[in-house]
Design a protein around this motif. Structure first.
Motif, PDB file in Angstrom:
ATOM      1  N   ASP A   1      27.716  56.101  17.095  1.00  0.00           N
ATOM      2  CA  ASP A   1      27.451  57.207  16.169  1.00  0.00           C
ATOM      3  C   ASP A   1      28.227  58.462  16.559  1.00  0.00           C
ATOM      4  OD1 ASP A   1      25.792  55.735  14.536  1.00  0.00           O
ATOM      5  OD2 ASP A   1      23.954  56.331  15.574  1.00  0.00           O
ATOM      6  N   GLU A   2      28.399  58.684  17.867  1.00  0.00           N
ATOM      7  CA  GLU A   2      29.182  59.839  18.317  1.00  0.00           C
ATOM      8  C   GLU A   2      30.660  59.665  17.971  1.00  0.00           C
ATOM      9  OE1 GLU A   2      28.356  63.011  20.022  1.00  0.00           O
ATOM     10  OE2 GLU A   2      26.789  62.325  18.673  1.00  0.00           O
ATOM     11  N   VAL A   3      31.156  58.443  18.076  1.00  0.00           N
ATOM     12  CA  VAL A   3      32.543  58.177  17.697  1.00  0.00           C
ATOM     13  C   VAL A   3      32.706  58.360  16.186  1.00  0.00           C
ATOM     14  CG1 VAL A   3      34.406  56.467  17.659  1.00  0.00           C
ATOM     15  CG2 VAL A   3      32.887  56.625  19.648  1.00  0.00           C
ATOM     16  N   LYS A   4      31.725  57.919  15.423  1.00  0.00           N
ATOM     17  CA  LYS A   4      31.770  58.121  13.975  1.00  0.00           C
ATOM     18  C   LYS A   4      31.788  59.610  13.640  1.00  0.00           C
ATOM     19  CE  LYS A   4      29.508  53.837  12.450  1.00  0.00           C
ATOM     20  NZ  LYS A   4      28.325  53.254  11.768  1.00  0.00           N
ATOM     21  N   ARG A   5      31.000  60.377  14.352  1.00  0.00           N
ATOM     22  CA  ARG A   5      30.986  61.828  14.125  1.00  0.00           C
ATOM     23  C   ARG A   5      32.350  62.432  14.421  1.00  0.00           C
ATOM     24  NH1 ARG A   5      30.027  66.736  16.735  1.00  0.00           N
ATOM     25  NH2 ARG A   5      30.141  65.722  18.769  1.00  0.00           N
ATOM     26  N   LEU A   6      32.995  61.942  15.478  1.00  0.00           N
ATOM     27  CA  LEU A   6      34.326  62.425  15.833  1.00  0.00           C
ATOM     28  C   LEU A   6      35.326  62.108  14.720  1.00  0.00           C
ATOM     29  CD1 LEU A   6      36.341  63.586  17.917  1.00  0.00           C
ATOM     30  CD2 LEU A   6      36.568  61.253  18.815  1.00  0.00           C
ATOM     31  N   VAL A   7      35.310  60.882  14.221  1.00  0.00           N
ATOM     32  CA  VAL A   7      36.235  60.485  13.156  1.00  0.00           C
ATOM     33  C   VAL A   7      35.964  61.290  11.891  1.00  0.00           C
ATOM     34  CG1 VAL A   7      36.989  58.596  11.664  1.00  0.00           C
ATOM     35  CG2 VAL A   7      36.518  58.154  14.089  1.00  0.00           C
ATOM     36  N   ASP A   8      34.700  61.440  11.551  1.00  0.00           N
ATOM     37  CA  ASP A   8      34.343  62.152  10.328  1.00  0.00           C
ATOM     38  C   ASP A   8      34.790  63.612  10.373  1.00  0.00           C
ATOM     39  OD1 ASP A   8      32.924  62.125   7.730  1.00  0.00           O
ATOM     40  OD2 ASP A   8      31.562  63.519   8.714  1.00  0.00           O
ATOM     41  N   GLY A   9      34.690  64.213  11.543  1.00  0.00           N
ATOM     42  CA  GLY A   9      35.063  65.617  11.662  1.00  0.00           C
ATOM     43  C   GLY A   9      36.532  65.857  11.928  1.00  0.00           C
ATOM     44  N   ASN A  10      37.272  64.777  12.258  1.00  0.00           N
ATOM     45  CA  ASN A  10      38.689  64.916  12.607  1.00  0.00           C
ATOM     46  C   ASN A  10      39.469  63.744  12.002  1.00  0.00           C
ATOM     47  OD1 ASN A  10      38.496  67.172  14.906  1.00  0.00           O
ATOM     48  ND2 ASN A  10      36.832  65.705  15.197  1.00  0.00           N
ATOM     49  N   PRO A  11      39.586  63.717  10.686  1.00  0.00           N
ATOM     50  CA  PRO A  11      40.124  62.535  10.009  1.00  0.00           C
ATOM     51  C   PRO A  11      41.639  62.333  10.132  1.00  0.00           C
ATOM     52  CG  PRO A  11      39.650  64.263   8.422  1.00  0.00           C
ATOM     53  CD  PRO A  11      39.104  64.740   9.737  1.00  0.00           C
ATOM     54  N   TRP A  12      42.384  63.368  10.554  1.00  0.00           N
ATOM     55  CA  TRP A  12      43.834  63.228  10.684  1.00  0.00           C
ATOM     56  C   TRP A  12      44.126  62.521  11.991  1.00  0.00           C
ATOM     57  CZ3 TRP A  12      47.760  63.228   7.564  1.00  0.00           C
ATOM     58  CH2 TRP A  12      49.070  63.401   8.044  1.00  0.00           C
ATOM     59  N   ALA A  13      44.616  61.272  11.920  1.00  0.00           N
ATOM     60  CA  ALA A  13      44.744  60.430  13.105  1.00  0.00           C
ATOM     61  C   ALA A  13      46.155  59.864  13.237  1.00  0.00           C
ATOM     62  CB  ALA A  13      43.725  59.294  13.050  1.00  0.00           C
ATOM     63  N   THR A  14      46.428  59.310  14.395  1.00  0.00           N
ATOM     64  CA  THR A  14      47.713  58.682  14.682  1.00  0.00           C
ATOM     65  C   THR A  14      47.511  57.180  14.773  1.00  0.00           C
ATOM     66  OG1 THR A  14      48.445  60.623  15.926  1.00  0.00           O
ATOM     67  CG2 THR A  14      49.637  58.569  16.307  1.00  0.00           C
ATOM     68  N   ILE A  15      48.343  56.424  14.044  1.00  0.00           N
ATOM     69  CA  ILE A  15      48.292  54.966  14.107  1.00  0.00           C
ATOM     70  C   ILE A  15      49.533  54.484  14.841  1.00  0.00           C
ATOM     71  CG2 ILE A  15      49.244  54.837  11.752  1.00  0.00           C
ATOM     72  CD1 ILE A  15      47.814  52.136  11.467  1.00  0.00           C
ATOM     73  N   VAL A  16      49.319  53.664  15.867  1.00  0.00           N
ATOM     74  CA  VAL A  16      50.406  53.195  16.729  1.00  0.00           C
ATOM     75  C   VAL A  16      50.445  51.670  16.682  1.00  0.00           C
ATOM     76  CG1 VAL A  16      51.377  53.211  19.058  1.00  0.00           C
ATOM     77  CG2 VAL A  16      50.046  55.183  18.247  1.00  0.00           C
ATOM     78  N   SER A  17      51.656  51.131  16.479  1.00  0.00           N
ATOM     79  CA  SER A  17      51.838  49.681  16.431  1.00  0.00           C
ATOM     80  C   SER A  17      52.893  49.248  17.436  1.00  0.00           C
ATOM     81  CB  SER A  17      52.287  49.242  15.027  1.00  0.00           C
ATOM     82  OG  SER A  17      51.336  49.575  14.052  1.00  0.00           O
ATOM     83  N   HIS A  18      52.624  48.143  18.104  1.00  0.00           N
ATOM     84  CA  HIS A  18      53.617  47.527  18.982  1.00  0.00           C
ATOM     85  C   HIS A  18      54.258  46.402  18.185  1.00  0.00           C
ATOM     86  CE1 HIS A  18      54.610  45.517  23.115  1.00  0.00           C
ATOM     87  NE2 HIS A  18      55.672  45.994  22.492  1.00  0.00           N
TER      88      HIS A  18
END
Length: 208
Positions: free
Chosen positions: A13-30
């Motif tokens: 739930d804390e991780v969900k709160r983090l994502v919800d409040g900070n939706p701009w993210a970095t996606i990294v692929s190998h």
């Protein structure tokens, strides 16, 4: 991330709160040609279990660059962070640090159908427009919006594991924590009210 057990954030739930409040993210692929990174907004999708499910989109041809759907990707979510000056510590403590709330999320993207992608795009717009005085919606001109949506590829990532940290001076004495929060709430060069709020929440000081 550096292995720091006392800063681990294991509550979903804390991780969900983090994502919800900070939706701009970095996606990294190998990928087969090397590492690829892009930046997009992510939303949490309701799940039938307690898991983490992210939805977003990428602009073409990023789906090819990332080889989306062919392998696992890493999504990095960065919450409030900032420099902590030893000016807020007792004299004998002179080593500064950087406080932060960060999550690394892994999963293999599912490619959404055109209809699902358009729905998610609409939800993204509605999510961010909801606080505006006169919210704008893709429904204003759905035909044009659907045409523009063809330049994007929708994705769903069911998070299979995560590694999250809330490094918020949990190793400092209460009086030092108070000074750090006061410094972050001040008007100095390293002021960061959002980080101060996270620290206050982590130390149970919201009501003070």
């Amino acid at each position: 991330m550096r292995h720091t057990p006392h800063f681990l954030m294991t509550d979903v739930d804390e991780v969900k709160r983090l994502v919800d409040g900070n939706p701009w993210a970095t996606i990294v692929s190998h990928t087969s040609t090397g590492l690829v990174a892009s930046h997009y907004p992510f939303l949490l999708e309701d799940s039938t279990d307690d898991g983490l499910v992210l939805v977003s989109h990428v602009g073409r041809p990023d789906e090819q660059a990332h080889e989306l759907g062919q392998h696992e990707v890493l999504v990095v979510v960065q919450g409030p962070h900032g420099y902590v000056s030893p000016a807020w510590y007792p004299p004998e403590q002179f080593v500064p640090t950087w406080n932060h709330v960060t999550a690394h999320l892994w999963g293999t993207p599912e490619i959404l159908s055109d209809d699902e992608n358009f729905r998610v795009l609409g939800e993204l717009v509605d999510h961010f427009e909801r606080v505006m005085p006169s919210p704008v919606s893709l429904r204003v001109d759905e035909e044009t919006a659907r045409r523009m949506a063809k330049g994007t590829v929708g994705i769903r990532i069911r998070v299979t594991r995560f590694d999250a940290r809330a490094k918020l001076s949990q190793n400092k004495a209460p009086e030092v924590v108070d000074r750090i929060i006061a410094g972050l709430r001040g008007d100095g060069p390293y002021a960061s009210p959002a980080l101060a709020d996270e620290m206050a929440r982590a130390h149970g000081l919201e009501e003070r």
